[in-house]
Design an enzyme around this catalytic site. Structure first.
Site, PDB file in Angstrom:
ATOM      1  CE  LYS A   1       4.990   3.633  -8.515  1.00  0.00           C
ATOM      2  NZ  LYS A   1       6.270   3.406  -8.122  1.00  0.00           N
ATOM      3  CG  ASN A   2       5.058   3.480  -4.431  1.00  0.00           C
ATOM      4  OD1 ASN A   2       5.549   3.038  -5.586  1.00  0.00           O
ATOM      5  ND2 ASN A   2       5.108   4.682  -4.450  1.00  0.00           N
TER       6      ASN A   2
ATOM      7  CB  CYS B   1      11.200   8.222 -11.495  1.00  0.00           C
ATOM      8  SG  CYS B   1       9.808   7.828 -12.473  1.00  0.00           S
TER       9      CYS B   1
ATOM     10  NE  ARG C   1      14.269   7.657  -6.093  1.00  0.00           N
ATOM     11  CZ  ARG C   1      13.336   7.009  -6.563  1.00  0.00           C
ATOM     12  NH1 ARG C   1      13.197   7.117  -7.938  1.00  0.00           N
ATOM     13  NH2 ARG C   1      12.287   6.551  -5.810  1.00  0.00           N
TER      14      ARG C   1
ATOM     15  CG  ASP D   1       5.354   9.487  -4.787  1.00  0.00           C
ATOM     16  OD1 ASP D   1       4.977   8.340  -4.433  1.00  0.00           O
ATOM     17  OD2 ASP D   1       6.306  10.110  -5.075  1.00  0.00           O
TER      18      ASP D   1
END
Ligand code: EPZ
Length: 418
Positions: free
Chosen positions: A22-23, A116, A121, A305
């Site tokens: 995904k990243n 999320c 962030r 993660d």
């Protein structure tokens, strides 16, 4: 809001196919904006974050088409420089569209990105880096407006090795005038993938995977086809699932190089792990020693993660474990839910103090972020008794066919639409 219904307590046996990362896919999609020609991403996972990013590309004027898991993007008609607020709020990775959109159109406008809720962030490093590259950045009313005649190469030193800021600056610098050097760059494998993809499009980037990335700007980029790197976080999630449930799993399309820190920890607690070709094999008994200390840090350290899944595993290891989350301020939201399943955890600031228990018991738990949701699912399939895990919208952001893959390995898990 969908939920899982899980009957826990069975070992896992079988083979699981790991998706593309995904990243890695998300910055590749941002890179597609840099060319007017066709880009094809093979083995592209249809997870919610990717679908949202594809929708944003559509709003910018790109034509996108899926054929199975092959995604084609035609950026020739793209002309809109504004990223829709609703989608930007959905998706943290929308922020690195700033670099590619302002490089392509000379303008970019985006609402503060969402994603999320695992901490503050901030995006200060993204914006200060873009300013170093000659981009004029205004922040007003929850929006960021970027303009520039032409992105100019410069030296940028990041205060911390931010993955997203490194990617944003590489994307902005790829077609800039002159050379850009990014120091204290993030070293994640997904950065290497972005470099490889952009170089296949005609860029001149070197140093990806090290703390110094050099980008010699080129006049234009052409189309390319690419298969992204496999998802080390999904692979790590399944390795931890096997460690929690016992049994034997083979992970196809998995690269142990990118998971060295986790493999080391799992071997420490007595899992047997080996790799052959593009497969990782793991065999675990019921007895698990405690890993004693897990500290998250930027790659190649232990990945943040995988902190939530590792915390769930530590709950059923023999002995005490301290888990320290160094990257994000509030990434322990899964802890109260694990305690409802019988875990013995105390959180103080960025540390979780865990005393292992023989096993967890089923409970009705609720996910509040992507990796926490995965951790609660692993806890439920390893626990004695029935559990439900609610709000699967988080898990759907990053794991394709999660319940299908777990069920194919013997877990009793099904999705219920509510
Ligand atoms: C990327 O997020 C990943 N997301 C995250 O994965 C991952 O947890 C994170 O990197 C760390 O590995 C994507 O790639 C889409 P950072 P990102 O910028 O880029 C501070 C998942 O579950 N920071 O490396 O947002 C920040 O506060 C997701 O797949 C600043 O201070 O992470 C944090 O403490 C969750 N200023 C640290 O850097 C900035 O401008 C790491 O953040 C940017 C970051």
């Amino acid at each position: 809001m969908d939920k899982y219904i899980i009957e826990g307590g069975r070992p896992l046996y079988g083979e699981v196919e790991i998706q593309s990362a995904k990243n890695a896919v998300l910055p590749l999609l941002a890179a597609a904006v840099l060319t007017e020609e066709r880009v094809v991403i093979h083995r592209c996972p249809r997870i919610r974050d990717v679908l949202n990013m594809v929708q944003i590309l559509g709003e910018l004027g790109c034509k996108t088409k899926w054929v199975g898991d092959e995604l084609t993007i035609d950026g020739g008609d793209a002309a809109n420089h504004e990223i829709p607020a609703a989608l930007a709020r959905e998706l943290r990775s929308s922020v690195f569209l700033l670099g590619s959109v302002v490089a392509r159109f000379g303008r970019a406008r985006i609402a503060y990105p969402g994603g999320c809720d695992i901490g503050l962030r901030p995006i200060d490093l993204h914006l200060s880096g873009l300013r170093r590259l000659g981009v004029w950045v205004a922040e007003e009313g929850g929006y960021i407006d970027c303009t520039c005649e032409k992105v100019r190469g410069a030296e940028v030193v990041l205060d911390c090795p931010s993955v997203g800021a490194t990617e944003n600056l590489i994307l902005a610098a790829a077609t800039a005038e002159g050379r850009t050097v990014i120091r204290n760059a993030a070293k994640e494998p997904e950065i290497v993938d972005l470099q490889n993809f952009l170089n296949r499009m005609g860029a001149k980037i070197a140093g990806g995977g090290t703390s110094v990335v050099a980008v010699d700007g080129v006049r234009r980029l052409h189309g390319a086809e690419y298969t992204p790197v496999s998802d080390r976080i999904e692979a790590g999630t399944f390795l931890i699932a096997a460690a929690m449930c016992g049994g034997e799993l083979a992970l196809r399309n998995a690269n142990p190089e990118n998971l060295a820190s986790l493999v080391h920890k799992l071997r420490e607690i007595s899992c047997k792990i080996h790799a052959k070709d593009d497969k990782i094999y793991i065999q675990c008994g019921k007895r698990r020693l405690s890993p004693s200390l897990v500290e998250t840090s930027p790659y190649p350290g232990f990945p943040t993660d995988l902190q939530a899944p590792m915390t769930a595993l530590a709950c059923i290891c023999d002995g005490a474990t301290v888990v320290v989350e160094n990257l994000f301020e509030t990434r322990f939201k899964h802890v109260p839910e694990l305690i409802r399943m019988g875990a013995d955890i105390t959180v103080r600031g960025r540390s979780a103090f865990i005393r292992g228990v023989p096993c967890l018991h089923g409970a009705d738990v609720c996910a509040s972020d992507l990796r926490g949701g995965a951790a609660l699912t692993l806890a439920a399939i390893s626990a004695e008794g029935q559990s439900t895990v609610t709000d699967l919208s988080y898990i759907d952001r990053g794991y394709s066919d999660f319940e299908f893959k777990l069920r194919s390995a013997g877990a009793r898990i099904r999705r219920m639409r509510v």
